[in-house]
Design a protein around this motif. Sequence first.
Motif, PDB file in Angstrom:
ATOM      1  N   GLY A  26       0.813  -1.210   0.000  1.00  0.00           N
ATOM      2  CA  GLY A  26       0.000   0.000   0.000  1.00  0.00           C
ATOM      3  C   GLY A  26       0.842   1.252   0.000  1.00  0.00           C
ATOM      4  O   GLY A  26       2.052   1.231  -0.255  1.00  0.00           O
ATOM      5  N   LEU A  27       0.198   2.355   0.310  1.00  0.00           N
ATOM      6  CA  LEU A  27       0.847   3.667   0.289  1.00  0.00           C
ATOM      7  C   LEU A  27       1.919   3.772   1.368  1.00  0.00           C
ATOM      8  O   LEU A  27       1.691   3.417   2.524  1.00  0.00           O
ATOM      9  N   MET A  28       3.090   4.259   0.981  1.00  0.00           N
ATOM     10  CA  MET A  28       4.151   4.559   1.945  1.00  0.00           C
ATOM     11  C   MET A  28       4.086   6.029   2.337  1.00  0.00           C
ATOM     12  O   MET A  28       4.129   6.362   3.506  1.00  0.00           O
ATOM     13  N   GLN A  48      10.082 -11.441  -5.474  1.00  0.00           N
ATOM     14  CA  GLN A  48      10.677 -10.170  -5.098  1.00  0.00           C
ATOM     15  C   GLN A  48       9.575  -9.212  -4.654  1.00  0.00           C
ATOM     16  O   GLN A  48       8.408  -9.367  -5.010  1.00  0.00           O
ATOM     17  N   ASP A  49       9.969  -8.202  -3.880  1.00  0.00           N
ATOM     18  CA  ASP A  49       9.082  -7.100  -3.539  1.00  0.00           C
ATOM     19  C   ASP A  49       9.513  -5.861  -4.305  1.00  0.00           C
ATOM     20  O   ASP A  49      10.636  -5.790  -4.827  1.00  0.00           O
ATOM     21  N   TYR A  50       8.611  -4.879  -4.345  1.00  0.00           N
ATOM     22  CA  TYR A  50       8.843  -3.691  -5.174  1.00  0.00           C
ATOM     23  C   TYR A  50       8.427  -2.450  -4.401  1.00  0.00           C
ATOM     24  O   TYR A  50       7.557  -2.484  -3.528  1.00  0.00           O
ATOM     25  N   VAL A  51       9.035  -1.332  -4.767  1.00  0.00           N
ATOM     26  CA  VAL A  51       8.577  -0.013  -4.334  1.00  0.00           C
ATOM     27  C   VAL A  51       8.372   0.814  -5.596  1.00  0.00           C
ATOM     28  O   VAL A  51       9.290   0.946  -6.419  1.00  0.00           O
ATOM     29  N   GLY A  66       4.818   3.659  -2.971  1.00  0.00           N
ATOM     30  CA  GLY A  66       3.972   2.578  -2.487  1.00  0.00           C
ATOM     31  C   GLY A  66       4.739   1.274  -2.469  1.00  0.00           C
ATOM     32  O   GLY A  66       5.599   1.026  -3.327  1.00  0.00           O
ATOM     33  N   TYR A  67       4.453   0.438  -1.480  1.00  0.00           N
ATOM     34  CA  TYR A  67       5.150  -0.850  -1.330  1.00  0.00           C
ATOM     35  C   TYR A  67       4.309  -1.957  -1.938  1.00  0.00           C
ATOM     36  O   TYR A  67       3.100  -2.069  -1.681  1.00  0.00           O
ATOM     37  N   ILE A  68       4.958  -2.806  -2.758  1.00  0.00           N
ATOM     38  CA  ILE A  68       4.280  -3.891  -3.464  1.00  0.00           C
ATOM     39  C   ILE A  68       4.878  -5.211  -3.018  1.00  0.00           C
ATOM     40  O   ILE A  68       6.097  -5.409  -3.099  1.00  0.00           O
ATOM     41  N   PHE A  74      -2.174  -5.396  -6.195  1.00  0.00           N
ATOM     42  CA  PHE A  74      -1.759  -4.089  -5.698  1.00  0.00           C
ATOM     43  C   PHE A  74      -2.494  -2.996  -6.453  1.00  0.00           C
ATOM     44  O   PHE A  74      -2.502  -2.969  -7.684  1.00  0.00           O
ATOM     45  N   ARG A  75      -3.125  -2.101  -5.692  1.00  0.00           N
ATOM     46  CA  ARG A  75      -3.736  -0.907  -6.275  1.00  0.00           C
ATOM     47  C   ARG A  75      -3.395   0.284  -5.405  1.00  0.00           C
ATOM     48  O   ARG A  75      -3.527   0.235  -4.189  1.00  0.00           O
TER      49      ARG A  75
END
Length: 212
Positions: A26-28, A48-51, A66-68, A74-75
């Motif tokens: 969600g939103l960072m 993997q994770d994403y930003v 936002g962190y994925i 993810f929305r």
Amino acid sequence: MRRLFALLLMVALALPSWAQDRLPAGLMWNRSGLPATLPLVVKTMPGQDYVVFLAPTEGGDPVMAGYIRGGAFFRLLVPPGTWTVRFAHGRDWQGEDELFGPGTEWIGLDRPLTFEAGVARRQGHIVRLIESDGQVRVASSGPLDICQGLTVTTEIDKRDENREALNLLPAPGLQDLRDDFDAFPRSDFNRLPAPGLRRTETELDTRSRVCP
């Protein structure tokens, strides 16, 4: 003993330093100063994770992040405007400053994305990232428009037609007629049934859906 110590030291050096727990998706943060109402959907693969970072096209620091979590839906609702979109990705989250540590890699879209809203339509985007041969790339990027419609619901409540009556002004001759006929009660002779009353209740509901 020295060999054991050396082995433990090598293992410790091989592990990412100061690894932290993964953030919730969600939103960072949003530093744009604008309301975030337009959808950005990102599809990723597990592993993997994403930003995701949104920055002005003319340059400067990102205005939103936002962190994925890889593989999860993810929305992110983003502010209106045209933004440069980039992704940092890795496997071991180490905080906002270090991101995924020395293993952090970056990928960006070839062109900026425009987010805008009309009277009954919100223009967003959907991006799909895939990993192939250890490399992350953008598989597709396209519009995601949300249409808004107004639904009006009306409910009519019909009251008893005999509940109320309409008074009539007395006319010459009616007084005697009332006294002569028992069929017309004294209290109701100069009254006629009123038409039934109706109460109308209206509800407005806004619904959103993906535009065809």
